[in-house]
Design a protein around this motif. Sequence first.
Motif, PDB file in Angstrom:
ATOM      1  N   SER A 159       0.823  -1.192   0.000  1.00 50.92           N
ATOM      2  CA  SER A 159       0.000   0.000   0.000  1.00 50.92           C
ATOM      3  C   SER A 159       0.860   1.245   0.000  1.00 50.92           C
ATOM      4  CB  SER A 159      -0.907  -0.014   1.226  1.00 50.92           C
ATOM      5  OG  SER A 159      -0.129  -0.136   2.393  1.00 50.92           O
ATOM      6  N   SER A 160       0.214   2.374  -0.271  1.00 54.77           N
ATOM      7  CA  SER A 160       0.879   3.669  -0.255  1.00 54.77           C
ATOM      8  C   SER A 160      -0.069   4.678   0.350  1.00 54.77           C
ATOM      9  CB  SER A 160       1.254   4.081  -1.685  1.00 54.77           C
ATOM     10  OG  SER A 160       0.078   4.219  -2.454  1.00 54.77           O
ATOM     11  N   PRO A 161       0.450   5.819   0.855  1.00 56.69           N
ATOM     12  CA  PRO A 161      -0.436   6.822   1.420  1.00 56.69           C
ATOM     13  C   PRO A 161      -1.490   7.245   0.406  1.00 56.69           C
ATOM     14  CG  PRO A 161       1.838   7.340   1.917  1.00 56.69           C
ATOM     15  CD  PRO A 161       1.851   6.183   0.948  1.00 56.69           C
ATOM     16  N   ALA A 162      -2.652   7.605   0.914  1.00 54.54           N
ATOM     17  CA  ALA A 162      -3.781   7.990   0.061  1.00 54.54           C
ATOM     18  C   ALA A 162      -3.681   9.464  -0.289  1.00 54.54           C
ATOM     19  CB  ALA A 162      -5.088   7.688   0.776  1.00 54.54           C
ATOM     20  N   THR A 163      -3.024   9.782  -1.395  1.00 58.88           N
ATOM     21  CA  THR A 163      -2.894  11.167  -1.851  1.00 58.88           C
ATOM     22  C   THR A 163      -3.253  11.223  -3.319  1.00 58.88           C
ATOM     23  OG1 THR A 163      -0.566  10.799  -2.317  1.00 58.88           O
ATOM     24  CG2 THR A 163      -1.072  11.789  -0.199  1.00 58.88           C
ATOM     25  N   ASP A 164      -4.488  11.560  -3.602  1.00 58.78           N
ATOM     26  CA  ASP A 164      -4.920  11.575  -4.990  1.00 58.78           C
ATOM     27  C   ASP A 164      -5.565  12.874  -5.422  1.00 58.78           C
ATOM     28  OD1 ASP A 164      -3.984   9.120  -5.645  1.00 58.78           O
ATOM     29  OD2 ASP A 164      -5.898   8.097  -5.489  1.00 58.78           O
ATOM     30  N   GLY A 165      -5.523  13.891  -4.589  1.00 53.91           N
ATOM     31  CA  GLY A 165      -6.122  15.159  -4.971  1.00 53.91           C
ATOM     32  C   GLY A 165      -5.282  15.862  -6.012  1.00 53.91           C
ATOM     33  N   PRO A 166      -5.835  16.898  -6.653  1.00 60.73           N
ATOM     34  CA  PRO A 166      -5.052  17.673  -7.610  1.00 60.73           C
ATOM     35  C   PRO A 166      -3.797  18.212  -6.930  1.00 60.73           C
ATOM     36  CG  PRO A 166      -7.365  18.323  -7.656  1.00 60.73           C
ATOM     37  CD  PRO A 166      -7.190  17.399  -6.503  1.00 60.73           C
ATOM     38  N   GLY A 167      -2.665  18.064  -7.551  1.00 63.46           N
ATOM     39  CA  GLY A 167      -1.416  18.534  -6.968  1.00 63.46           C
ATOM     40  C   GLY A 167      -0.844  17.585  -5.929  1.00 63.46           C
ATOM     41  N   GLY A 168      -1.439  16.395  -5.764  1.00 62.59           N
ATOM     42  CA  GLY A 168      -0.911  15.409  -4.834  1.00 62.59           C
ATOM     43  C   GLY A 168      -1.304  15.631  -3.387  1.00 62.59           C
ATOM     44  N   GLU A 169      -2.240  16.562  -3.101  1.00 65.32           N
ATOM     45  CA  GLU A 169      -2.610  16.782  -1.705  1.00 65.32           C
ATOM     46  C   GLU A 169      -3.438  15.621  -1.163  1.00 65.32           C
ATOM     47  OE1 GLU A 169      -6.067  18.757  -3.897  1.00 65.32           O
ATOM     48  OE2 GLU A 169      -3.911  18.806  -4.140  1.00 65.32           O
ATOM     49  N   VAL A 170      -3.461  15.522   0.150  1.00 67.84           N
ATOM     50  CA  VAL A 170      -4.184  14.451   0.830  1.00 67.84           C
ATOM     51  C   VAL A 170      -5.679  14.731   0.753  1.00 67.84           C
ATOM     52  CG1 VAL A 170      -4.560  13.347   3.057  1.00 67.84           C
ATOM     53  CG2 VAL A 170      -2.267  14.034   2.389  1.00 67.84           C
ATOM     54  N   VAL A 171      -6.453  13.723   0.390  1.00 65.00           N
ATOM     55  CA  VAL A 171      -7.906  13.851   0.339  1.00 65.00           C
ATOM     56  C   VAL A 171      -8.511  13.083   1.505  1.00 65.00           C
ATOM     57  CG1 VAL A 171      -7.989  14.150  -2.162  1.00 65.00           C
ATOM     58  CG2 VAL A 171      -8.128  11.868  -1.218  1.00 65.00           C
ATOM     59  N   ALA A 172      -9.670  13.522   1.968  1.00 60.40           N
ATOM     60  CA  ALA A 172     -10.357  12.843   3.063  1.00 60.40           C
ATOM     61  C   ALA A 172     -10.803  11.468   2.592  1.00 60.40           C
ATOM     62  CB  ALA A 172     -11.544  13.670   3.521  1.00 60.40           C
ATOM     63  N   MET A 173     -10.572  10.486   3.429  1.00 64.90           N
ATOM     64  CA  MET A 173     -10.921   9.110   3.088  1.00 64.90           C
ATOM     65  C   MET A 173     -12.199   8.718   3.828  1.00 64.90           C
ATOM     66  SD  MET A 173      -8.597   8.294   0.971  1.00 64.90           S
ATOM     67  CE  MET A 173      -8.942   6.564   0.812  1.00 64.90           C
ATOM     68  N   PRO A 174     -13.052   7.920   3.181  1.00 66.46           N
ATOM     69  CA  PRO A 174     -14.264   7.447   3.861  1.00 66.46           C
ATOM     70  C   PRO A 174     -13.908   6.360   4.878  1.00 66.46           C
ATOM     71  CG  PRO A 174     -14.096   6.460   1.691  1.00 66.46           C
ATOM     72  CD  PRO A 174     -12.962   7.451   1.800  1.00 66.46           C
ATOM     73  N   LEU A 175     -14.732   6.213   5.896  1.00 65.09           N
ATOM     74  CA  LEU A 175     -14.513   5.179   6.899  1.00 65.09           C
ATOM     75  C   LEU A 175     -14.592   3.790   6.275  1.00 65.09           C
ATOM     76  CD1 LEU A 175     -14.211   4.315   9.901  1.00 65.09           C
ATOM     77  CD2 LEU A 175     -16.714   4.276   9.997  1.00 65.09           C
ATOM     78  N   THR A 176     -15.612   3.562   5.457  1.00 66.07           N
ATOM     79  CA  THR A 176     -15.829   2.223   4.906  1.00 66.07           C
ATOM     80  C   THR A 176     -15.045   1.996   3.625  1.00 66.07           C
ATOM     81  OG1 THR A 176     -17.804   2.935   3.711  1.00 66.07           O
ATOM     82  CG2 THR A 176     -18.135   2.022   5.919  1.00 66.07           C
ATOM     83  N   ASN A 177     -14.734   0.721   3.406  1.00 65.65           N
ATOM     84  CA  ASN A 177     -14.035   0.266   2.204  1.00 65.65           C
ATOM     85  C   ASN A 177     -12.693   0.959   2.003  1.00 65.65           C
ATOM     86  OD1 ASN A 177     -16.232  -1.490   1.568  1.00 65.65           O
ATOM     87  ND2 ASN A 177     -17.342   0.299   0.856  1.00 65.65           N
ATOM     88  N   THR A 178     -12.056   1.322   3.092  1.00 66.45           N
ATOM     89  CA  THR A 178     -10.716   1.905   3.092  1.00 66.45           C
ATOM     90  C   THR A 178      -9.835   1.000   3.938  1.00 66.45           C
ATOM     91  OG1 THR A 178     -11.556   4.158   2.879  1.00 66.45           O
ATOM     92  CG2 THR A 178      -9.333   3.926   3.742  1.00 66.45           C
ATOM     93  N   TYR A 179      -8.620   0.750   3.471  1.00 57.79           N
ATOM     94  CA  TYR A 179      -7.656  -0.072   4.204  1.00 57.79           C
ATOM     95  C   TYR A 179      -6.942   0.836   5.197  1.00 57.79           C
ATOM     96  CZ  TYR A 179      -3.668  -3.222   4.874  1.00 57.79           C
ATOM     97  OH  TYR A 179      -2.696  -4.041   5.401  1.00 57.79           O
ATOM     98  N   TRP A 180      -7.193   0.635   6.496  1.00 60.19           N
ATOM     99  CA  TRP A 180      -6.619   1.465   7.560  1.00 60.19           C
ATOM    100  C   TRP A 180      -5.504   0.694   8.260  1.00 60.19           C
ATOM    101  CZ3 TRP A 180      -8.158   6.384   7.720  1.00 60.19           C
ATOM    102  CH2 TRP A 180      -9.421   6.713   7.224  1.00 60.19           C
TER     103      TRP A 180
END
Length: 152
Positions: A25-46
């Motif tokens: 896995s890798s950190p969840a950073t998929d916003g424009p410009g590589g910024e961190v986006v808020a992740m949903p509680l469900t269906n996310t690997y924590w």
Amino acid sequence: MKGIMRAPWYLATLLAMLLLTGCTSSPATDGPGGEVVAMPLTNTYWQLVSVAGKSVSETDNQKKPHILFLDDGRVSGFSGCNQYMGNYRVRGENLLFDSMSSTRMACPDKLTEKLLFAAFAKTVGVNLDGIELRLLGEDGQQLAVFEATRMK
């Protein structure tokens, strides 16, 4: 979660857990410009970062402890020693775990597992902030911190 007891495993949950524990896995950073986006509680690997104020380290011989909340109210994961599963309920900022169970593998060091299961038992709240998920106790104390990661 008074005492971890054995319970029947659901085939779909077991399959999902096996698939998740073998992935990188890798950190969840998929916003424009590589910024961190808020992740949903469900269906996310924590992945577990800390529990009871102690950092959780990953070694080559040990998979990182993690948790996965499913949309149907089930939860599953890996404690660093055993697979676990159960149910959860969220109402606003309140989060409660219920009917938690685990496998019973003999492991040389079960401290992280013991602290994690104690955190589940004491959890009454949740705080989601970007890629961080915090399990909170009755007085708002931080019991465990997880970080969202995307599967490669």
